[in-house]
Every structure is written in C-alpha cells, then in structure tokens.
Design a protein around this motif. Structure first.
Motif, PDB file in Angstrom:
ATOM      1  N   SER A 104     -16.289 -11.089  -8.595  1.00 34.33           N
ATOM      2  CA  SER A 104     -15.540  -9.905  -9.003  1.00 34.33           C
ATOM      3  C   SER A 104     -14.647 -10.184 -10.217  1.00 34.33           C
ATOM      4  CB  SER A 104     -14.707  -9.370  -7.834  1.00 34.33           C
ATOM      5  OG  SER A 104     -14.039 -10.424  -7.175  1.00 34.33           O
ATOM      6  N   THR A 158       0.822  -1.212   0.000  1.00 28.50           N
ATOM      7  CA  THR A 158       0.000   0.000   0.000  1.00 28.50           C
ATOM      8  C   THR A 158       0.859   1.267   0.000  1.00 28.50           C
ATOM      9  OG1 THR A 158      -0.118  -0.122   2.406  1.00 28.50           O
ATOM     10  CG2 THR A 158      -1.942  -1.098   1.208  1.00 28.50           C
ATOM     11  N   SER A 203      -0.686  -4.605   3.511  1.00 30.39           N
ATOM     12  CA  SER A 203      -0.508  -4.530   2.061  1.00 30.39           C
ATOM     13  C   SER A 203      -1.859  -4.794   1.398  1.00 30.39           C
ATOM     14  CB  SER A 203       0.483  -5.603   1.606  1.00 30.39           C
ATOM     15  OG  SER A 203       1.733  -5.435   2.228  1.00 30.39           O
ATOM     16  N   PHE A 204      -1.960  -4.512   0.102  1.00 34.45           N
ATOM     17  CA  PHE A 204      -3.170  -4.944  -0.619  1.00 34.45           C
ATOM     18  C   PHE A 204      -3.150  -6.466  -0.760  1.00 34.45           C
ATOM     19  CE2 PHE A 204      -2.955  -0.539  -2.488  1.00 34.45           C
ATOM     20  CZ  PHE A 204      -4.144  -0.092  -1.951  1.00 34.45           C
ATOM     21  N   VAL A 205      -1.970  -6.989  -1.087  1.00 36.69           N
ATOM     22  CA  VAL A 205      -1.783  -8.434  -1.225  1.00 36.69           C
ATOM     23  C   VAL A 205      -0.416  -8.771  -0.646  1.00 36.69           C
ATOM     24  CG1 VAL A 205      -1.381 -10.316  -2.869  1.00 36.69           C
ATOM     25  CG2 VAL A 205      -3.199  -8.657  -3.332  1.00 36.69           C
ATOM     26  N   GLU A 262      -0.851   4.646  -2.701  1.00 36.43           N
ATOM     27  CA  GLU A 262      -1.218   5.346  -1.461  1.00 36.43           C
ATOM     28  C   GLU A 262      -2.682   5.777  -1.496  1.00 36.43           C
ATOM     29  OE1 GLU A 262       1.210   6.280   0.909  1.00 36.43           O
ATOM     30  OE2 GLU A 262       3.109   6.459  -0.173  1.00 36.43           O
ATOM     31  N   SER A 263      -3.329   5.609  -2.635  1.00 30.25           N
ATOM     32  CA  SER A 263      -4.704   6.100  -2.804  1.00 30.25           C
ATOM     33  C   SER A 263      -5.681   4.943  -2.817  1.00 30.25           C
ATOM     34  CB  SER A 263      -4.824   6.855  -4.131  1.00 30.25           C
ATOM     35  OG  SER A 263      -3.893   7.901  -4.194  1.00 30.25           O
ATOM     36  N   ALA A 264      -6.963   5.306  -2.908  1.00 28.49           N
ATOM     37  CA  ALA A 264      -7.991   4.278  -3.045  1.00 28.49           C
ATOM     38  C   ALA A 264      -7.913   3.698  -4.452  1.00 28.49           C
ATOM     39  CB  ALA A 264      -9.364   4.890  -2.808  1.00 28.49           C
ATOM     40  N   ILE A 265      -7.891   2.379  -4.548  1.00 27.97           N
ATOM     41  CA  ILE A 265      -7.810   1.734  -5.865  1.00 27.97           C
ATOM     42  C   ILE A 265      -9.056   0.892  -6.110  1.00 27.97           C
ATOM     43  CG2 ILE A 265      -5.280   1.695  -5.819  1.00 27.97           C
ATOM     44  CD1 ILE A 265      -5.493  -1.361  -5.278  1.00 27.97           C
ATOM     45  N   LYS A 266      -9.309   0.628  -7.370  1.00 26.29           N
ATOM     46  CA  LYS A 266     -10.432  -0.230  -7.747  1.00 26.29           C
ATOM     47  C   LYS A 266     -10.111  -1.682  -7.366  1.00 26.29           C
ATOM     48  CE  LYS A 266     -13.398   1.070  -9.694  1.00 26.29           C
ATOM     49  NZ  LYS A 266     -14.619   1.649  -9.082  1.00 26.29           N
ATOM     50  N   THR A 267     -11.113  -2.521  -7.456  1.00 26.25           N
ATOM     51  CA  THR A 267     -10.945  -3.937  -7.120  1.00 26.25           C
ATOM     52  C   THR A 267      -9.861  -4.582  -7.995  1.00 26.25           C
ATOM     53  OG1 THR A 267     -13.218  -4.125  -6.369  1.00 26.25           O
ATOM     54  CG2 THR A 267     -12.160  -6.159  -7.080  1.00 26.25           C
ATOM     55  N   ILE A 268      -8.987  -5.370  -7.363  1.00 26.64           N
ATOM     56  CA  ILE A 268      -7.941  -6.100  -8.104  1.00 26.64           C
ATOM     57  C   ILE A 268      -8.105  -7.597  -7.857  1.00 26.64           C
ATOM     58  CG2 ILE A 268      -6.100  -4.438  -8.533  1.00 26.64           C
ATOM     59  CD1 ILE A 268      -4.945  -5.094  -5.766  1.00 26.64           C
ATOM     60  N   ALA A 269      -9.219  -8.130  -8.335  1.00 21.70           N
ATOM     61  CA  ALA A 269      -9.446  -9.573  -8.176  1.00 21.70           C
ATOM     62  C   ALA A 269      -8.756 -10.360  -9.294  1.00 21.70           C
ATOM     63  CB  ALA A 269     -10.934  -9.869  -8.155  1.00 21.70           C
TER      64      ALA A 269
END
Ligand code: FES
Ligand SMILES: [Fe+2]
Lengths: 165, 433
Positions: free
Chosen positions: A85, A51, A62-64, A155-162
């Motif tokens: 998703s 992130t 982290s995001f992942v 560092e920002s809001a992100i869209k779904t990363i499925a």
C-alpha cells in the motif's frame, strides 16, 4: 484531550524553535524518510489518529494509536520494501499554519497547527485537519512525545493511510 | 408503510448468469458492469437478508444508528417497546432525509424541512399546520408512517434485515453460519459481545465482491502480508507449511470460512488467535469462563478461539473484529471494522482495540495491503482479455463434511466458489421472471 479553545500564545510569538521542529517533522513525513522520522520520537511516544475528535482511545477504536514500539513496527514494515500500500510510496506535500502554543510546563510544550496535505498515489487526495503535538525539551534538543491528527473527515470513511500522516 | 421492490425490468436481467458464472471461473464483467451492480442491489441487497447493526449499538429504548443498504438510507432504532425497527430515512412528506446524526437517542424525529414529526417506531405524529389536507390527521397518520423493512431479525445480537418481500426465516438463511455466531458468543462468559468501541470506516475503490473474496482467501497471505510477517512478527500459523491443518470451507448459502480449529487443536495452545497471551494476563476472564464451563471446556474454547467466517453478503466475523461492507457503486465499497468487546472479559477490551488498530482499517498492517490488492484488482479487471477470472484451485482436495464442502489445502478457492454459486442462484432466480 486539550481544549482547543484555550489559546495560550498568539501565532506571532510561537518560538521559532518549535515551528522549525514540526516543519522538519513534516518534511521527513512528506519525503518518506522513515528512519529519520522515527528518530524524532521519545521513548514514550504516542502517534494517534482518532476516529472522531473527542474519543477516549482506551474505550473507542482509533485509526491509529501507536505506542513507541508500534511506531517502530510501522516503520519496519514501510522499510521492508513489501508494504504494497506504499509501493510505490505516496508523493506528498503538506502545509502547516495557524500555530498556537496550548500549554508550556514541566519542560513539555503542547503545540497546535492546522494542516493541509496533498497526497498523490494513482490520484491526488487532499487531507486536512489539525495537528496537536506534545514536544519535550531534552539535552539533545526537542523530541516528539505525542502527535495527534484530527482529520476533518475522521467520522467518515477515509482512504488508506499507509503513509505517515 | 411497506417497501415495494422495484420490479421494473433492468438491463442486467437479460444477462445469462449461468454462462458468466461457471464451476471454475467467472466473467470479469461481473466486477465492472454498472447495470449488473444495479441488479445486485435489487436482487441481493434489497430483497434478501443483510446485516445492518448489532444490538449492543442500540441497547436502550430510543437508541438509533443510521445505516445504508443498497444505497438506501436507513434508521435502525429501538422503540420504547424495545423492539428493533429498520426504517427508511426519508420523510413521507416530500422526501427529506429525516435523521441527520450517525447515532443517538430520540423519542421523536422531526423533519427539518416542514416540521413533521415521527415517533421512533416510525409512526407519523405531528403534521405542521395540519388543516391544509383533505384527510383528517388520523387518516394522514395511518397512511404516512415511515417505510419499514419487510423483515427484521436478530441472532446472537446481530441484527439482519430484508427490505422487501419474503426472504424466508432468518435462521434458515444463516444456515451453517449460525454456528459461527455461536462460536463467537461463547467466547464471552456473559454470553454476549459488544461493539460500542465503534467502527473504523475505510473507503475502497473496489467492487464489493473483491472485498469479500479476500476475507476468506487462504492463498494470498504469504504474498500480500509478507512485509508484516518478515518485518514485524510471524503469522500466527505457518502458511508456508504443507502440514498446516487449516481448512477453507463453503458453508452453503454464500457463507464460507477459514477454519483454524484443527490446527489449533493439534497445537493445543490457548490464545494462538490472540497473540498467544498467557492466562495470567486475563485472570478474571479465565475465572469467569471456568465458573461457567469447567476447566476442560474452557481450555478447549481458548484453544479453538473465535470464528473466521464470512456471512453472505456483507458480514465478516474476523476473529476478534466484526467487519461489514457497504457497496456504494460498482467500483466503490466502504469497509467497516469494529473491535469486539467480550461481555464479562473487560480486561481484554483495551488489548482487542489495540489489536484491531494494528491489523485492520485504513492504516492497519494487514488490511491496508488487502485494500491495495482490491484496488489493483479492480484496475486489472478493466482489461477485456482474458475475459475470465479463475477460481479453479483445489477441486480435487475437496470433501464433503457436515459443515460444508471443505478443503484442507488452505490455498483452495473453495470459499470463493461457494460465494459465486450462491450469487448465481440469486441472480438467476429473478432474471427469468
Ligand atoms: S419533507 Fe419532511 S416535512 Fe416536508
Ligand atoms: Fe489479507
């Protein structure tokens, strides 16, 4: 984390074998060829989308941050046919450029590349950033030990990363 | 400087909310009408208590984080008097954004446009070329401090603010949701939680109320999360069982919860809420808890676990995560998720961070699919017929318990009805002024 200033190898002299491997990896990700993509991974593989660029995954979220077991879970969920998703799956094409070898020792190579990714699902989303790969030479060829995705907007809001980023 | 509520009449003041929000259904336009969104920002986000930050994000004098409420940029800062202030991030000279960083430590904020400086308690300090004004510097200083939220309060480390007017006492607003914060804090042997692992930020093309509704929805998991339960691991409780003792509860004041307590107690197993880990994985935590509570109470706490409680209008205590939402427009909401570190239980922290990434956020095995549902919901709601969205499930299963209206049918839409009844009150109160 690898110091991204430390450029060890000019782009022109990055071994073709390394570039071919990550271009192949990118194609499998683009085409949602989940099982083939999973087979590139070493048993101690780490798939990491932080992130921020310089965060410690042991103390920062982290995001992942998938170990090899969780990479398997991620793929199993995608293959279940019920991962909403990614139903329908994203259509994607990504470009890799600016290859650099950051280190090469003990049978493992750290390779960096810039990427841009066009992802279409309902609308087209552009993702961009830098990939850092750790690749291992084995008797069966290269395997993927670590893939770090440094998104420019992490560092920002992100869209779904499925999908596989 | 205090913040003035925009009193101008809004187009959506003329809407009859008592007609649009009924006992068992609400009108679809409430999710898609931009005028109604504007009124929500004024009447809910800018004149009621909302969650803004957690004390652990700004532990030291001078620490600050940037936030937004109702589209207004804020600085949440701890002054050298250690007091937490919520100030508008707008220079009082010509309106430049004062603070540029998401988080940091500063005794002064210097405006980059013409160099005015403000101390971290909001007072105007310096005016560049100060001679150019009719007033003295002292007069300018007394008039031109940063605008501050009318009310700021904390409970269990959670910082809430009300931008304008008087929204009453913080504890009255929290009401029965106060116990949920207590339930979370008691998981820590040191009596506190820490959100310093940071936030995942997820951009959702959905109305903020859609995003809230699913947090305490016991009807959807078997469908939306089927891929997780089948391909990876079964749900922590059997959602398909009729014997399941999971309650959904309207706590009043728009707050609601999915309460697993009775089910966990019946199973009498510790850590069902935390992948069922054995005690041997967290020996120091167990020792600290037993030193504090004794063995019996410790067992009960580890069986009952953390809360699954939504606190109106933007905070969600999601067991070992804290989530909050920020409405950006009628069709767009940002969802924030932070792993909870329990103070005195550091051996759990890394595991909680990994659990958070696995389940939550833009790539999470759970939340990515909830977000997908929210976005499809938003598209569907643009169809004009049928006009109504149904929240009629489970009326006859409800009973009044001390904590609120409760249904032990986890598929009952009791939680969502609670949100909507409170919404109706807030949106009606100001309409008839
Ligand atoms: S706008 Fe800030 S100093 Fe002028
Ligand atoms: Fe869900």
């Amino acid at each position: 984390m690898t110091d991204i200033q430390a450029i060890a190898t000019p782009t022109g002299s990055v071994p073709a074998e390394l570039v071919d491997f990550v271009v192949h990896e990118a194609r499998l990700a683009d085409e949602n060829r989940y099982a083939e993509w999973e087979s590139l991974w070493a048993d101690d593989g780490i798939y990491w989308i932080p992130t921020g660029d310089h965060k410690d995954p042991q103390t920062q979220v982290s995001f992942v941050f998938d170990n090899r077991h969780r990479i398997g879970s991620r793929i199993a969920q995608l293959l279940s046919g019920r991962r909403h998703s990614q139903t329908p799956p994203s259509k994607m094409r990504r470009q890799l450029t600016n290859f650099e070898v950051l280190s090469d020792e003990g049978g493992e190579v750290e390779l960096a590349a810039n990427f841009s990714l066009f992802e279409h699902r309902y609308t087209t989303t552009v993702w961009a950033g830098r990939y850092l790969y750790r690749l291992r030479h084995t008797a069966d060829g290269l395997s993927l030990v670590k893939k770090t995705v440094l998104l420019i907007n992490n560092e920002s809001a992100i869209k779904t990363i499925a999908f596989i980023l | 400087m205090t913040i003035r509520l925009e009193q101008d009449r809004l187009a959506a003041d003329a809407v009859d909310y008592e007609e649009l929000i009924q006992r068992d259904r609400v009108h679809g336009s409430l999710y898609t009408d931009a005028d109604i969104f504007q009124k929500e920002m004024r009447d809910i986000y800018e004149s009621q208590w909302v969650f803004v930050a957690h004390e652990s994000e700004i532990p030291e004098a001078g620490d600050y984080v940037r936030r937004r409420i109702g589209g207004q940029p804020l600085i949440v800062a701890r002054g050298k008097d250690l007091k937490v202030r919520v100030m508008l991030n707008r220079c009082t000279h010509r309106g430049n954004m004062l603070c540029q960083s998401d988080a940091g430590n500063a005794t002064l904020f210097r405006c980059s446009f013409h160099g005015w400086t403000f101390s971290n308690d909001g007072r105007l300090q310096g005016v560049s070329f100060r001679g150019g004004y009719e007033q003295s510097l002292g007069e300018l200083r007394s008039e031109l401090g940063l605008a501050e939220a009318a009310q700021v309060g904390t409970y269990g480390g959670f910082i809430f603010a009300n931008l304008t007017g008087d929204a009453g006492d913080l504890e009255d607003y929290l009401g029965n949701a106060k116990d949920a914060i207590d339930r979370l804090v008691r998981m820590s042997p040191a009596g506190g939680i820490d959100l310093s692992a940071g936030w995942m930020k997820h951009d959702n093309n959905a109305n903020w109320k859609v995003v809230n509704e699913v947090q305490v929805d016991g009807y959807h998991p078997l469908f939306v999360h089927e891929s997780l339960y089948k391909a990876i691991k079964p749900a922590k409780v059997d959602y398909s069982s009729d014997e399941l003792r999971v309650a959904v509860r309207d706590l009043g004041g728009g707050h609601s919860e999915v309460d697993y307590t009775a089910e966990y107690q019946a199973q009498d197993r510790e850590f069902i809420w935390f992948s069922g880990i054995p005690r041997s994985r967290v020996p120091n935590y167990i020792e600290a808890m037993e030193a504090l509570h004794g063995p019996e109470k410790t067992h009960d706490i580890l069986v009952e676990g953390p809360p699954h409680t939504f606190i109106w209008p933007n905070l969600f205590l999601a067991e070992m995560q804290v989530m909050y939402i920020e409405p950006l427009s009628v069709e767009q909401t940002i969802q924030y998720t932070a792993p909870i570190k329990l103070l005195g239980a550091e051996e759990m922290s890394a595991r909680i961070i990994r659990q958070t990434e696995g389940a939550m956020g833009p790539a999470g095995f759970l939340i990515a699919d909830d977000a997908e549902m929210g976005e499809r919901n938003q598209v569907g709601l643009h169809a004009q017929e049928p006009e109504w969205v149904l929240f009629a499930r489970g009326f006859d299963t409800e009973k009044i318990e001390p904590r609120g209206i409760t249904s032990y049918d986890r598929t009952s839409e009791t939680s969502q009805r609670g949100m909507w009844q409170h919404y109706r009150t807030l949106m009606t109160e100001t309409s008839n002024d």
